[in-house]
Write a protein that holds these residues in place. Structure first.
Motif, PDB file in Angstrom:
ATOM      1  N   VAL A   1       0.528  -1.282   0.128  1.00 31.38           N
ATOM      2  CA  VAL A   1       0.106  -0.534   0.025  1.00 31.38           C
ATOM      3  C   VAL A   1       0.734   1.362  -0.389  1.00 31.38           C
ATOM      4  O   VAL A   1       1.970   1.613   0.547  1.00 31.38           O
ATOM      5  CB  VAL A   1      -0.948   0.380   1.732  1.00 31.38           C
ATOM      6  N   VAL A   2       0.620   2.074  -1.302  1.00 31.88           N
ATOM      7  CA  VAL A   2       1.643   3.103  -0.943  1.00 31.88           C
ATOM      8  C   VAL A   2       1.138   4.911  -0.383  1.00 31.88           C
ATOM      9  O   VAL A   2      -0.343   4.646  -1.352  1.00 31.88           O
ATOM     10  CB  VAL A   2       2.252   3.981  -2.660  1.00 31.88           C
ATOM     11  N   ALA A   3       1.370   5.931  -0.115  1.00 30.52           N
ATOM     12  CA  ALA A   3       0.798   6.970   0.368  1.00 30.52           C
ATOM     13  C   ALA A   3       1.559   7.892  -0.247  1.00 30.52           C
ATOM     14  O   ALA A   3       2.593   8.085   1.053  1.00 30.52           O
ATOM     15  CB  ALA A   3       0.155   6.893   1.282  1.00 30.52           C
ATOM     16  N   PRO A   4       0.511   8.555  -1.031  1.00 30.32           N
ATOM     17  CA  PRO A   4       0.017   9.050  -1.984  1.00 30.32           C
ATOM     18  C   PRO A   4       0.130   7.869  -2.673  1.00 30.32           C
ATOM     19  O   PRO A   4       1.130   7.544  -3.302  1.00 30.32           O
ATOM     20  CB  PRO A   4      -0.175  10.501  -2.179  1.00 30.32           C
ATOM     21  N   SER A   5      -1.045   7.624  -3.826  1.00 35.05           N
ATOM     22  CA  SER A   5      -0.940   6.385  -4.182  1.00 35.05           C
ATOM     23  C   SER A   5      -0.229   7.322  -5.857  1.00 35.05           C
ATOM     24  O   SER A   5      -0.948   6.027  -7.027  1.00 35.05           O
ATOM     25  CB  SER A   5      -2.372   5.411  -4.469  1.00 35.05           C
ATOM     26  N   THR A   6      -0.834   8.151  -6.415  1.00 35.17           N
ATOM     27  CA  THR A   6      -0.378   8.409  -7.934  1.00 35.17           C
ATOM     28  C   THR A   6       0.368  10.618  -7.404  1.00 35.17           C
ATOM     29  O   THR A   6       0.083  10.962  -6.532  1.00 35.17           O
ATOM     30  CB  THR A   6      -2.097   9.580  -8.175  1.00 35.17           C
ATOM     31  N   ILE A   7       0.692  10.415  -8.716  1.00 32.40           N
ATOM     32  CA  ILE A   7       1.631  11.879  -9.149  1.00 32.40           C
ATOM     33  C   ILE A   7       1.069  12.289  -9.740  1.00 32.40           C
ATOM     34  O   ILE A   7       1.060  12.054 -11.115  1.00 32.40           O
ATOM     35  CB  ILE A   7       3.322  11.047  -8.898  1.00 32.40           C
TER      36      ILE A   7
END
Length: 441
Positions: free
Chosen positions: A175-181
């Motif tokens: 799980v990555v946060a934030p998920s978008t760039i």
């Protein structure tokens, strides 16, 4: 005459001769002219208007007249030279006092007509009030790149290949946060960007979830090669990655039933059942997995039970309180259920009104079955038990809870069938009894 006297006479003669010399007007005028020429030479040496000098370290002002290219929807990108040298000409007393702040140098953007790289001329503007002029700028042109800018949003992929789960545990999806760039950059360069990736650099074996902060984001091209981000503006440069490490457990798949009479022996019915898959491997955090002891399916509605019936597959669904916290490692979606009905029989019985019981009625009401013919019920159970049953062993219970005097007259009220003599017999079908409802006088 001694020597000292002669010397005094000589000095007096010299003074007399000098006096006579300065009394001569021609000599005085010649001397004045020579002094004037000498003064002019000295002054001209300091105030010569044709003198030149070079001012070094002059900053280039790229903001000057930048609307010329911005009106074309262009942006200036890449490395920008910072300083140039400016050769100036003017009075020597002025130019030798000049410094890098005395002149402003700026690009002539009028040559820019669209995206591309241009050799842009440099112009200079005098900032000092002194009397001088710009002779040349070195370099006289600079190479500048202009591009239209593009923006794209990418999901951030995450990796933690070096982090593994110990035996008996499972590494779940990261799980990555934030998920978008959001990435902004030149059109020509943006076309190369196909992926944004954040990778945990650690290598370790774990038996619990861990959070890794400050993980750097990399931009990759189609070949998986890292892209230099100098020309890009990134909304984020680092992320937090969670590596879930879950405990693995095998739990039984357990059927549930509905429509069974009170006290019914469901374990006996389960013994007649065959489930296509009897257990399932799941994974969850330790505090969740400890309380997760079985995977329920169903319910199997006994009111529609039929001998030899093939049931539709039952979906695998975890209890709601842990549904989003338990991982189905087997990816099992459904199971099929069948019953061995070899020793079961089905039989109908007519139940007389005296075996119909009214329960939970208000004291202010009299509720009685309206039909004098009773009610027919169908029972299923072991052959030996069903064959030994008599109608008087069967009770139909009518639950009058909620029936009020405002509902007087006749009303159909739901009922259930009870066989008190056996906990392995159940009724199929739905039952209701039409009752007379009267208010007690």
């Amino acid at each position: 005459m001694d020597g000292s006297a002669a010397k005094r006479q000589e000095v007096l003669a010299m003074k007399k001769n000098k006096k006579k010399l300065f009394d001569d007007r021609r000599v005085v005028f010649a001397l004045a002219f020579l002094l004037a020429v000498l003064a002019w030479i000295i002054i001209a040496g300091f105030l010569n208007p044709g003198q030149t000098t070079t001012i070094t370290g002059v900053l280039i002002n790229y903001r000057q007249r930048e609307s010329n290219y911005k009106n074309l929807d262009l942006s200036l990108i890449g490395e920008l030279p910072e300083k140039v040298s400016v050769n100036v000409k003017g009075d020597s007393g002025v130019i030798y006092k000049l410094n890098s702040a005395s002149v402003t140098v700026y690009p002539d953007y009028s040559v820019v007509t669209g995206p591309g790289t241009y050799d842009v001329p440099l112009n200079a503007r005098r900032e000092d009030s002194g009397n001088f002029e710009t002779v040349s700028i070195s370099p006289s042109t600079i190479s500048l790149r202009f591009e239209r800018m593009e923006k794209k949003t990418l999901s951030i992929a995450s990796k933690a290949d070096g982090v593994e789960a110990v035996d008996g545990y499972f590494k779940d999806a990261l799980v990555v946060a934030p998920s978008t760039i959001d990435i902004t950059g030149p059109e020509s360069e943006m076309a190369k960007v196909v992926e944004a990736v954040a990778e945990v650099p650690d290598s370790e074996m774990r038996d619990a979830t861990k959070y890794y902060s400050g993980v750097q984001i990399k931009l990759l091209d189609e070949a998986g090669q890292k892209i230099d981000t100098t020309l890009f503006t990134l909304s984020v440069t680092e992320v937090e990655i969670s590596v879930p490490i879950l405990q693995v457990k095998e739990v039984p798949i357990v059927p549930t039933f509905s429509g069974a009479p009170s006290g019914f022996d469901t374990e006996w019915l389960k013994s007649l059942m065959t489930i296509s898959t009897e257990s399932i491997h799941v994974a969850a955090e330790k505090d969740i997995i400890d309380s997760f002891t079985e995977c329920p399916i169903g319910p199997i509605d006994l009111s529609i039970f039929e001998l030899g019936k093939e049931y539709e597959p039952f979906a695998i669904s975890f209890p709601e309180k842990v549904r989003n916290k338990v991982k189905n490692l087997d990816q099992l979606k459904q199971v099929t259920v069948s019953f061995d009905t070899t020793n079961l029989v089905e039989k109908s019985f007519k139940i007389d009104p005296e075996n119909i019981q009214i329960q939970n009625a208000l004291n202010s009401l009299t509720i009685t079955p309206a039909s004098e013919n009773g009610i027919n019920v169908t029972l299923v159970g072991p052959k030996g038990i069903i064959d030994g049953l008599l109608p008087e062993n069967i009770v139909v219970q009518v639950d009058a809870y909620g029936v009020t005097s405002a509902q007087g007259g006749q009303q159909s009220i739901a009922a259930r069938v009870v066989v008190a003599s056996s906990n392995r017999v159940f009724a199929t079908g739905q039952y209701a009894v039409v009752c007379d409802i009267k208010v007690v006088a």
